[in-house]
Design a protein around this motif. Sequence first.
Motif, short mmCIF file in Angstrom:
data_model
loop_
_atom_site.label_atom_id
_atom_site.label_comp_id
_atom_site.label_asym_id
_atom_site.label_seq_id
_atom_site.Cartn_x
_atom_site.Cartn_y
_atom_site.Cartn_z
N GLN A 178 -0.41 -36.88 15.80
CA GLN A 178 -1.58 -36.02 15.67
C GLN A 178 -1.19 -34.60 15.30
N LEU A 180 -3.21 -34.70 11.91
CA LEU A 180 -4.59 -34.26 12.11
C LEU A 180 -4.70 -32.76 11.85
N TRP A 234 1.99 -41.01 19.47
CA TRP A 234 0.70 -40.39 19.18
C TRP A 234 0.78 -38.87 19.17
N LEU A 248 -7.87 -45.02 15.10
CA LEU A 248 -8.48 -43.70 14.92
C LEU A 248 -10.00 -43.76 15.04
N VAL A 284 -10.37 -40.87 18.02
CA VAL A 284 -10.73 -39.55 17.50
C VAL A 284 -12.14 -39.55 16.93
#
Length: 461
Positions: A249, A253, A245, A332, A336
């Motif tokens: 990210q 992201l 992860w 997700l 998030v």
Amino acid sequence: MDFYNLIEGVGEGREACPYTTHATPTYDEGRPRVLALLLLGGTWAPFLQEVLKGFAAQDYPKDRMDVWIHAKAGQQEREITNFVEEHGDDYSTLELVNDLVFEPQMVKDRCDAVRCAFLVMMEPQVVLEDPTTISSLIASDVSVVGPLLKRRMTGEGGEVNFVLSDDSGEQWDKIIRRRIFKGTLRVQEIRSFQVVRKDVMLDFLLGEKVDHYINTITQPGLYLDRLGYEEGKLHPDLWGLTHNWILWQRRYLHPDLLKIIGKKMVPETVGPHLYYLPFFSERFCQDIIEEVEHFGQWQDKDKDDREEEAHRYTSTNINLSQINYFTQYNLLINTVKKELLDTLYSYRSLGYGNLVFVLKYESTTHYNTFKYHLDGATYTFNIALNNNFTGGGLQYRMGNVNFGEEREIWVNHNRTGWALVQPDRPMHLHHGMPLKSGQRYALISIVDTSDAGCMGGPKWT
């Protein structure tokens, strides 16, 4: 071992401990020469670009390092070739060899040829976060030493790269993980990244008993999960969301998204309860477009008779379930996106992707405009995946004409990776505007939540 580590922990140094053997080798002038062996192996290495970047960022003098890369022919050639081309002239030597079995004597001969004092052995699940790691390990000047690597950077759990003896107890495990002592502590085994002193190198390579140590002075590195990818995909790292992860990210992201979630930045307010904000990086957008195009089985309402699912859309689409990505994306939705909804609307609830798909249309296609509609769920994320088009965008009809409050809002929606976030309420009627030129991709997630009273808007409407 505990006695040795106690002496090290209170700052007396190795020389104060009677249970250690320590010999200082003789070096050439300047910093010791290092032979670095990067064992990239024969299977896919998750986030290899970040692995190689962490190695290249080390502050140890590169003119004192000879690098030997072992890889499988045809495996992740782009990442490896880019590294060699970018850094080949930085190191004393840098050589890429494919499909070679490294024998202990071969490595020793190579070390002798370049007059190395230390051997660095690195496997592909290691991401060095601290640029002083190799310098600090060599300065430790012990037989075999490695940095602290952790799969999870917070909390007590998670895989690490060291093994303690059975009688060491849990306390020493916590001391090392938390870096309560900053020093060089003895362990039973150190894995995946080792700096080996030349005088014990052959014994180490032959599997003989050699003392192993872990250095807790530098910041911990990341210990990647080798399962964090999906075989047979064009971009396997997209599937590393569950296993790796932290790097996922960082790569995929948008860096401002977590700032917005943490209320250190504010999103753009387009209209009442309608927000525009950065969500994915351009790298994610590029990779997901290439992945669905590689899959190629677009659902078309006019042409597709395979299943009823195709007729749930009003454009040309690929559902993320078709590329086996729905489970990852639903994670997700429930991490998030859930945190973001709490920031935007003070609303937290588990969600399920009613429809999650990549939309594609062109200025010349039949599906180049859409009627006003509601999405019929709790909320929608509409994320632009590209910007090489003109026209397009979304138009909202806000309010209620019967009360004289209706107004239209047009959002260009051509910022790659940016999301329009809306609750699916009657006041958020919207439709897609026609393209003038180019081709548009968007990732749409229409999400129901476990709060049944919020599905599709208040019941009375």
